[in-house]
Scaffold this active site. Structure first.
Site, mmCIF file in Angstrom:
data_model
loop_
_atom_site.group_PDB
_atom_site.id
_atom_site.type_symbol
_atom_site.label_atom_id
_atom_site.label_comp_id
_atom_site.label_asym_id
_atom_site.label_seq_id
_atom_site.Cartn_x
_atom_site.Cartn_y
_atom_site.Cartn_z
ATOM 1 N N CYS A 64 37.609 34.705 35.288
ATOM 2 C CA CYS A 64 38.381 35.864 35.757
ATOM 3 C C CYS A 64 38.693 35.829 37.251
ATOM 4 C CB CYS A 64 37.628 37.147 35.433
ATOM 5 S SG CYS A 64 37.164 37.271 33.693
ATOM 6 N N CYS A 384 33.970 40.009 39.056
ATOM 7 C CA CYS A 384 32.988 39.204 38.326
ATOM 8 C C CYS A 384 33.730 38.144 37.524
ATOM 9 C CB CYS A 384 32.164 40.076 37.385
ATOM 10 S SG CYS A 384 33.162 40.891 36.110
#
Length: 401
Positions: A64, A384
């Protein structure tokens, strides 16, 4: 295909920019679920957008935070005098995932070219089971632990005492903020209209669903059933998206008379235990970034935080504001409270969606525009990533922008 979407983002960027295509030295693009026909999507998309073939391009993947990685790598190329201008961004097309054959089928297909007779080709089918004929979609569980990220988010929220109401409230806030920002025209200058799959132009993010906390409270748990607290609404949804940005040195921009929008001051990446702390990368990386720059949380004016899950964001906030957690995990007294009222005031991944490879650039761009609009100095971007990783980036407003 993904390279088509990324090409449109690049073309839209170059149409707006004072920098010419000939000036771009390097293109870095992130993507997570690779399209097998375009293994280096940065190269294919940039050439398709009309950038010169002499420009070097490579594709990066770090879950991500792939676009953040591209940005950080671009900063390094500029700081070491390898490049003057770098393009960074990313893309993900979740609506057309590469689904492959099972391994027994793949092995037989590879042998097919060596089979000379019809009978030999038919013999390759022998021994196959119905299970072998089942297609394989990309994995959604952590490879190292086998755990789905939603389960990890639910456990994390429980460990920090984040309630269902807390998560639903945060999710409702995200959608309302995204709708308000869209209505106010804040995203108008950032979005490139593209032709959708139904033959209509897509001009705004189409996953924004403002609703009440009460209605969200009626949803069932999505992962740990029946007593979990994470629902579909408090989880970022998967969507198609692409992003692109241009980075240069301050000296180069000034020499060319280019109006630059923000200064990328610093960044920190962090790793943590994917079994116990999968989604706590932002806490680790933010603590390291602030310490490295001799800053306190109170010095930060604006926060753009990737909303993988509402409970994940709130858990990271709790971790950084905990003496016990900070002493045990980052070796310092508590970092301080991240104020939600300065966070994601134009919505976030819960409401705008999360195209894995592209989200990082969106966060940086929104932080840049908020610094100008709110007349602030410092922004923190943090996210994250799968595998137990995280990033934090420090962005400073340019006074004349």
């Amino acid at each position: 295909m993904a390279h088509d979407l990324l090409r449109e983002a690049i073309k839209g960027l170059m149409a707006k920019s004072e920098i010419t295509a000939e000036e771009v030295d390097y293109c870095l693009m992130g993507t997570v679920i690779q399209e097998v026909l375009t293994s280096n999507i940065a190269r294919e998309a940039s050439m398709g957008a009309g950038l010169p073939t002499k420009m070097v391009a490579h594709t990066s993947t770090q879950a991500c935070i792939s676009a953040n990685t591209c940005t950080a790598t671009g900063m390094g190329l500029i700081q070491t005098d390898h490049c003057d201008v770098v393009m960074a961004g990313g893309v993900e097309v979740m609506s057309d995932l590469p689904i492959r054959f099972s391994r027994p089928i793949r092995k037989r297909l590879l042998k097919l070219g060596k089979a000379k007779t019809t009978q030999a080709k038919l013999n390759l089918l022998s021994g196959l089971t119905m299970a072998d004929l089942t297609p394989q979609a990309p994995g959604v569980a952590e490879f190292s632990t086998g755990e789905i990220m939603g389960y990890s988010a639910d456990k994390l929220a429980a460990s920090f005492g984040i309630s269902r109401v807390d998560q639903d409230t945060f999710a409702a806030r995200s959608h309302q903020a995204a709708q308000d920002a869209t209505d106010a025209g804040h995203y108008k200058g950032e979005l490139i209209p593209v032709m959708g799959s139904k033959g209509k132009m897509v001009t705004v993010d189409n996953g924004i669903r403002p609703t009440s906390v009460e209605k969200l409270g009626a949803l069932k748990p999505a992962f740990i059933k029946p007593h979990g607290t994470v629902t579909a609404a408090s989880s970022s949804f998967l969507t198609d998206g692409a992003s692109a940005s241009l980075i240069t040195s301050e000296e180069y921009a000034k020499s060319r008379g280019i109006k630059y929008r923000s200064l990328l001051k610093d960044f920190c990446f962090a790793g943590c235990d994917p079994k116990q702390q999968l989604l706590l990368g932002p806490a680790h990386s933010t603590a390291a970034l602030l310490k490295r720059n001799n800053l306190k949380m109170t010095d930060i004016d604006i926060i753009e935080f990737h909303e993988a899950f509402a409970g994940q964001v709130l858990s990271n906030i709790a971790a950084l504001n905990s003496d016990a957690w900070c002493k045990e995990n980052v070796g310092m007294d508590k970092v301080g409270e991240m104020k939600v009222d300065i966070m994601n005031t134009r919505g976030g991944s819960l409401s705008l969606g999360h195209p894995f490879g592209a989200t990082g650039t969106r966060l940086i761009k929104t932080a840049t525009e908020r610094l100008k609009f709110e007349d602030k100095k410092l922004a923190l971007v943090t996210a994250c990533a799968a595998g137990g990783q995280g990033v934090a980036m420090l962005i400073e407003r340019v006074p004349n922008y």
